[in-house]
Motif scaffolding. Structure first.
Motif, mmCIF file in Angstrom:
data_model
loop_
_atom_site.group_PDB
_atom_site.id
_atom_site.type_symbol
_atom_site.label_atom_id
_atom_site.label_comp_id
_atom_site.label_asym_id
_atom_site.label_seq_id
_atom_site.Cartn_x
_atom_site.Cartn_y
_atom_site.Cartn_z
ATOM 1 N N TYR A 77 6.156 5.554 2.003
ATOM 2 C CA TYR A 77 4.752 5.758 1.660
ATOM 3 C C TYR A 77 4.589 6.806 0.554
ATOM 4 O O TYR A 77 3.837 6.602 -0.402
ATOM 5 N N GLY A 129 1.003 -0.984 -0.616
ATOM 6 C CA GLY A 129 0.713 0.283 0.053
ATOM 7 C C GLY A 129 -0.326 0.158 1.153
ATOM 8 O O GLY A 129 -0.274 0.896 2.145
ATOM 9 N N ALA A 147 0.188 1.835 4.626
ATOM 10 C CA ALA A 147 -0.615 2.986 5.055
ATOM 11 C C ALA A 147 -1.323 2.693 6.370
ATOM 12 O O ALA A 147 -1.355 3.521 7.278
#
Ligand code: SF4
Ligand code: SF4
Lengths: 423, 343
Positions: A144, A204, A208
């Motif tokens: 991340y 992402g 996330a």
């Protein structure tokens, strides 16, 4: 700023020198206190905490999940611009990404200081356990952070290149280095950046949501031994409250940096958009938490009911009523109700700050109450309040985050040079 | 008090001391008969035994005794003798002079040093380390026999030398009902050595794992001290070692440590494992490997605790665990503990 004239001047830092000094002095105070507390932590070991075998997780873990949430929330706000291409949001996407990176660094510092054996912090990369949520999380965090840095790079590269081309000497070199040598400012190169910004952002988002913050919620939810955490809704609430705090943080940063660093006036439409977003997250967060509490009470499961009673009426119930309900929901909600207030920057700064602080209490109220009621009848009850060493180190770590953010904001082109770059 | 045999004390049966001595004498095996069964020289054995009694009575000094027999014993027992510790040589209270001790041909140190050597190095069958046995260790605790005296907790603390705040075993006391119909149950709680251990499931570095013999091990050299396993254990069986010591209560409290999981860690020092790690009951693996029962089982005054192989259907524990009285704690958790209770 954002001048394109021949006398090119790039000074993204504080407008007011006195304010700058005061701010750095304040950060130094936090760091000095933190350094002393950390010294005590290192020399006295875990005995410097109020943790016990009954309440093995305390303030550091609460702050850790808080900052992971802050980061995930801020990142998701940035994707509004980079993936969903909501035009005005472009103004804040670098702010959001940079804050997300700093938050992750802060979160990892909290994990580190919490380890019984700090010297072994790299062990999870040597030995793994497929069934351990924590083992997965550690890897998800690294991936991340990689995504965040890549995103910030593609978002900022064009302005770094402009700076490198226009500035001489060390500064020019520095920006060239940060642009990784890609100094082309033409349209094709910009389109390339935009494409990758979107692609990496798309990867992402699930990372996330599901791995980083959802996964942190799963860390707790898999604990069958603690029915208070052991619910499917739990990771979802985790993400919503992350979005709440992340949006609030980005809103605060946007106003403060625009006013204090750029010396410009706040875009009121953008501010209102952020405010509405925040309002939505507050409503969902409060509603889901209420559902969770209702399910807990109607299950009549003694452990779960008792834990909720501890939250609501126990020793630390003030943190529930004042900070969780008050600071993160009621106070900001009141300030968000009127359109004219939503368009008043300083009111929104206050609303955002209360939410950012309130969610800290949400995290404490997740971590600690579930450990107060013993896992088996006949075992002792827990009780916990952080020691000065725990508070001190926490403040110091937050100070490190503030310092990193400020230095970054003073050096990096966090505000896009010209509006509409993204279109 | 005069010690005439005929003195009678109220309430105490009159047993003549002379009678008792005769009883002992009758029970005593004949030395020659006993020694005839072993390969060693009978005459030497009898002579040594008789002189040893004289040493005990103070008629002969320890030094003279070993001067007399050291050589003969070395000739008789050869290699085995050289490797055997001499009972007269001891750290604190040795019964012979240092000169004699040094001249002995059986100089491997005192009994003490040998008995505290870790179980791991015992025997030559290295390769099968700790926990590789093919039995499945299980414990059965009879709640009808438990009186709640906490002897097991104390025995465990002294066996495993656990620091303040760490207690591998506790006795939970529960009162049920309302006066005057109150019952009280004492439930001793070691680590359950679960078959599906949540603590193992959550450890990010696999520092805690299940061994072949069913015991859940903690590798103190790998544990990072994240305490996730404490959170996950449904029985509250895990404890964090905060590095505290009993120094105020006992001199040199940290001098001796227990060779938990077969690893001798020497003295207890700051910054050295298991300080900063999570600890728990190991079923006294180090004792099991030596063929001894766990300290709590051995010490239990009501014989409430039983240890054995659950995989062997003929073993006492397997049969008890199968009885209709048997149950496990928190069966609904799906952890399938290897500690059973009899209600
Ligand atoms: S009782 Fe707790 S520590 Fe022991 S094996 Fe089961 S889960 Fe692990
Ligand atoms: S404290 Fe040690 S044994 Fe427990 S989960 Fe963490 S690393 Fe594993």
């Amino acid at each position: 700023m954002a001048t394109q004239g021949s006398q090119f001047d790039f000074a993204p830092g504080f407008e007011n020198t006195r304010l700058r000094i005061a701010w750095y002095a304040f950060i130094s105070l936090l760091l000095a206190g933190g350094a002393y507390a950390t010294y005590l932590r290192l020399t006295q070991g875990m005995a410097s905490t109020n943790l016990t075998s009954i309440v093995p997780w305390g303030a550091w873990v609460a702050f850790y999940i808080y900052f992971v949430g802050l980061s995930a929330g801020a990142f998701l706000v940035s994707t509004l611009a980079n993936v969903f291409e909501i035009g005005e949001m472009h103004r804040i996407d670098r702010d959001a990404l940079f804050a997300a990176i700093i938050s992750m660094a802060v979160a990892l510092l909290f994990v580190w200081i919490d380890l019984g054996r700090m010297d072994r912090m790299y062990f999870p990369f040597i030995w793994r356990q497929l069934t351990s949520a924590l083992s997965w999380e550690v890897h998800a965090y690294v991936a991340y952070i990689g995504i965040l840095v890549t995103e910030l790079y593609f978002s900022m590269r064009i302005d770094l290149a402009r700076l490198a081309n226009r500035l001489d000497g060390v500064r020019g070199k520095l920006y060239g280095l940060l642009a990784l040598g890609r100094l082309d400012t033409g349209d094709p190169s910009q389109a390339f950046d935009q494409r990758w910004l979107k692609r990496v952002g798309i990867v992402g988002i699930p990372l996330a949501i599901f791995m980083v913050h959802g996964g942190t919620g799963v860390l707790f939810a898999v604990s069958k031994a603690r029915p208070y955490w052991n619910s499917g809704l739990f990771p979802v609430i985790f993400i919503i409250s992350a979005l709440l705090s992340g949006t609030a943080l980005v809103m605060v940063l946007y106003v403060l940096r625009t006013r204090l660093f750029d010396g410009e006036s706040v875009d009121l439409d953008l501010l209102e958009q952020l405010a509405q977003l925040l309002m939505g997250f507050i409503i969902i967060d409060a509603a889901l938490t209420a559902v969770e509490a209702l399910i807990a009470f109607s299950s009549v499961h003694p452990h779960e009911v008792d834990t909720w009673l501890v939250v609501m009426f126990g020793e630390m119930s003030w943190s529930f009523w004042w900070f969780m309900i008050g600071f993160s929901w009621v106070f900001p909600m009141v300030m968000l109700t009127r359109r004219s207030w939503r368009r008043t920057p300083w009111v929104m700064v206050v609303a955002g700050l209360t939410a950012v602080i309130g969610i800290v209490a949400v995290r404490f109220n997740i971590v600690i109450p579930a450990q107060i009621i013993p896992v088996m009848e006949g075992l002792p009850h827990g009780s916990y309040f952080p020691t000065p060493v725990e508070w001190g180190t926490s403040i110091g770590i937050v100070g490190v985050g503030l310092l990193l953010y400020t230095v970054g904001a003073e050096v990096l082109p966090l505000t896009p040079f010209s509006e509409g770059d993204h279109e | 008090m005069s010690s005439s045999d005929d003195d009678t004390l109220p309430g105490i049966p009159n047993v003549g001391k002379a009678d008792l001595d005769t009883m002992v004498e009758n029970e005593r095996p004949d030395p020659r008969e006993e020694l005839a069964d072993v390969e060693a020289d009978t005459d030497l054995g009898v002579a040594m035994a008789e002189d040893a009694q004289r040493v005990a009575r103070g008629e002969l000094s320890g030094d003279d005794y070993w001067d007399r027999y050291d050589e003969a014993a070395a000739d008789e027992f050869g290699e085995a003798y050289h490797e055997t510790p001499n009972p007269a040589v001891d750290a604190g209270d040795q019964t012979i002079s240092t000169e004699t001790a040094e001249s002995l041909s059986c100089a491997v140190g005192s009994m003490d040093t040998v008995s505290t050597e870790p179980a791991q190095v015992e025997g030559d069958d290295s390769g099968n380390g700790i926990g590789t046995g093919d039995q499945k260790w299980g414990m059965v605790i009879d709640l009808q026999k438990c009186v709640g005296c906490d002897s097991c907790t104390v025995a465990c603390k002294s066996e495993n030398r656990t620091p303040p705040g760490v207690s591998y075993n506790v006795v939970m006391e529960e009162e049920h009902g309302e006066f005057p119909n109150v019952t009280r149950t004492n439930v001793p709680r070691p680590c359950m050595q679960c078959d599906n251990p949540p603590c193992v499931q959550v450890c990010p570095v696999s520092a805690t794992y299940k061994m072949d013999d069913g015991v859940v091990n903690i590798d103190y050299d790998r544990c990072i001290g994240c305490r996730y396993c404490i959170i996950a254990c449904p029985y509250g069986a895990r404890y964090f070692d905060f590095g505290e010591n009993y120094d105020d209560e006992v001199d040199e409290a940290g001098e001796l440590t227990s060779p938990e999981y077969g690893v001798d860690r020497g003295t207890r020092e700051d910054g050295k494992s298991p300080i900063g790690n999570v600890r728990k009951c190991s079923f006294c693996t180090h004792r099991l490997e030596r063929g001894e029962e766990p300290a709590c089982v051995e010490t239990c005054i009501g014989d409430a605790r039983n240890m054995g192989d659950l995989d062997d259907p003929d073993s006492e524990v397997a049969q008890m665990a199968d009885s209709s009285r048997a149950f496990q704690l928190k069966e609904a958790e799906g952890t399938d503990p290897n500690v059973y209770y009899l209600k």
